[in-house]
Structures are given as C-alpha cells and as structure tokens.
Scaffold this motif. Structure first.
Motif, PDB file in Angstrom:
ATOM      1  N   PRO A  80       0.824  -1.212   0.000  1.00  0.00           N
ATOM      2  CA  PRO A  80       0.000   0.000   0.000  1.00  0.00           C
ATOM      3  C   PRO A  80       0.862   1.268   0.000  1.00  0.00           C
ATOM      4  N   ASN A  81       2.100   1.137   0.410  1.00  0.00           N
ATOM      5  CA  ASN A  81       2.973   2.314   0.456  1.00  0.00           C
ATOM      6  C   ASN A  81       3.679   2.569  -0.885  1.00  0.00           C
ATOM      7  N   CYS A  82       4.477   1.575  -1.345  1.00  0.00           N
ATOM      8  CA  CYS A  82       5.298   1.818  -2.549  1.00  0.00           C
ATOM      9  C   CYS A  82       4.695   1.214  -3.813  1.00  0.00           C
ATOM     10  N   GLN A  83       3.670   0.440  -3.677  1.00  0.00           N
ATOM     11  CA  GLN A  83       2.952  -0.190  -4.819  1.00  0.00           C
ATOM     12  C   GLN A  83       3.680  -1.385  -5.429  1.00  0.00           C
ATOM     13  N   ARG A  84       4.822  -1.752  -4.846  1.00  0.00           N
ATOM     14  CA  ARG A  84       5.495  -2.924  -5.407  1.00  0.00           C
ATOM     15  C   ARG A  84       4.646  -4.168  -5.193  1.00  0.00           C
ATOM     16  N   PHE A  85       4.841  -5.147  -6.072  1.00  0.00           N
ATOM     17  CA  PHE A  85       4.196  -6.444  -5.864  1.00  0.00           C
ATOM     18  C   PHE A  85       4.898  -7.155  -4.707  1.00  0.00           C
ATOM     19  N   ILE A  86       4.103  -7.701  -3.807  1.00  0.00           N
ATOM     20  CA  ILE A  86       4.716  -8.398  -2.668  1.00  0.00           C
ATOM     21  C   ILE A  86       4.316  -9.865  -2.711  1.00  0.00           C
ATOM     22  N   PHE A  87       5.293 -10.709  -2.555  1.00  0.00           N
ATOM     23  CA  PHE A  87       4.954 -12.132  -2.498  1.00  0.00           C
ATOM     24  C   PHE A  87       5.584 -12.774  -1.285  1.00  0.00           C
ATOM     25  N   PHE A  88       5.083 -13.968  -0.990  1.00  0.00           N
ATOM     26  CA  PHE A  88       5.564 -14.712   0.171  1.00  0.00           C
ATOM     27  C   PHE A  88       5.983 -16.075  -0.323  1.00  0.00           C
ATOM     28  N   LYS A  89       7.161 -16.506   0.106  1.00  0.00           N
ATOM     29  CA  LYS A  89       7.665 -17.798  -0.389  1.00  0.00           C
ATOM     30  C   LYS A  89       7.125 -18.934   0.450  1.00  0.00           C
TER      31      LYS A  89
END
Ligand SMILES: [Zn+2]
Length: 232
Positions: free
Chosen positions: A223-232
C-alpha cells in the motif's frame, strides 16, 4: 497465483540482466571512443614531432650550405693571399683580416653544424616512429578486442530479449502493464515479504495485508510503494 509471482520474479531477473548488459555495451562503446580519441591525439603529436624534425633537418642543410659558402670564400682569400699578386703591405693586411674573419665564421658554423647534428640525432626519429607505430597498433588491438566483446554482449542481449518476450507470455496483461509502470520507478518492482515488512520500501504492512500475502491467493501490492509483494 504463485506462478504469477514466479513469472514476475523471473521477468524482473531478466530485466535486471538486460539493463546491466545494455549499460556494459554503452561503457564498452565509451571505452572505444576514448581510445579513438587517444589515437587521434597521438597521431597529431607525432605529426608535430615529425614536422619539428623536418624543420631541424632544413636548418642543418642551411647551416651546411652557409659553411660551404664560407669555406669557398676562405679558399679564395687564401689563394689571393698566397698568389703573389698582393702588392702592398696594406693590401696584405686587408686580406689577412678578411681571411681571419672567414676562419672565425667557419669555426662558428662548424660548431653550429655539430650542435644541429646532435640535436637531430637526439630526436631519435626512427625509434620514436617505431614507438608511435607500436602504440597505435596496441590501441587498435584494444579496440578490436572491445568490439568483439560488444558483439558477444549484443548476442547475449538479444537472447535475453527473446527470453523476456517468452516470459511475458505467462503474465496477465493488466499485471504486466502495472509491472512495466513500476519498473520505470524501481529496479525491483517485485519483492518478497520480510516478516511483515515490504522489502522494497522497508515499511511494515498492515497485518490484514500481510495475512493475505501469506495466503498466496491473490496478487497484492504494497500500500505504500505499490510494489508487488509475495511470500515464499
Ligand atoms: Zn513497499
């Protein structure tokens, strides 16, 4: 859903490689340009040296001619002096003083000629020419080797561009276009979640978002930088 992240991460890796390859090609071209500049400067320097050498040679010829001229004059006055044609004591002393003056001029000119020969030899034109040629050859060899490097890099680059084209086939269009937008801002638009923190901007994610990331059921952006975030 996980596949999308795998594909995005893969794309990001390829993009990283492509970017660094493009930079390296620019650097190598810049190196070539610098070497070419060096060649130009060295050629110019050599040309000036060569001109100076020619000038000194001309000066030597001039001195030698002058010397020859004064030698002739000296011979003439000697002949006159010893010819037996000199009538008076006054005439004799005039010829003597003319001869002495020529002798002095001759001796000076001989010194100048010797100095000039030393100067010319000191310029070591043959060695300098050889040195210059070797230097230019070395520069040209460096350019050839850089050009070969660039050829190789361009071929690797075009392979990677092909890989990229293949890899975007597996990414939905809307996500791809988002990725392309983020890519303009960040070298890493796709980041792994670190604890509950975004690895891109290092801010903590709201726990509800972190929970959704862990579920791996949807594509989520920080929500801050708009990067895609994933979890391994
Ligand atoms: Zn972030």
């Amino acid at each position: 859903m996980l596949n999308i992240f795998e594909n995005l991460t893969h794309l990001q890796n390829i993009d990283g490689i492509i970017l660094s390859q493009k930079k390296k090609i620019v650097q190598k071209n810049e190196e070539i340009r610098k070497i070419q500049q060096n060649i130009e400067n060295n050629n110019l320097e050599w040309e000036n040296y060569r001109k100076l050498y020619d000038k000194e040679r001309i000066e030597l010829s001039r001195l030698e001619l002058e010397l020859k001229d004064v030698e002739e004059k000296l011979n003439k006055s000697q002949n006159q002096l010893y010819s037996g044609n000199v009538q008076s004591g006054k005439e004799l002393s005039q010829w003597k003083s003319t001869m002495e003056s020529h002798e002095k001029t001759k001796s000076n000119l001989e010194d100048y000629v010797i100095n000039q020969i030393d100067k010319i030899e000191g310029m070591r034109i043959k060695e300098k020419e050889k040195e210059h040629q070797l230097l230019i050859q070395r520069f040209e060899k460096d350019i050839d080797s850089l050009k070969k490097d660039i050829e190789k890099m361009k071929s690797d680059l075009s392979n990677n561009i092909q890989l990229r084209t293949d890899s975007i086939q597996n990414i939905p269009a809307d996500i791809l276009s988002l990725y392309e937008e983020l890519r303009k801002k960040f070298s890493d638009p796709v980041v792994e979640m670190d604890g509950d923190t975004c690895r891109g901007c290092h801010l903590a994610l709201p726990s509800s978002i972190a929970k959704r990331v862990r579920k791996k059921e949807e594509v989520i952006q920080c929500p801050n930088c708009q990067r895609f975030i994933f979890f391994k």
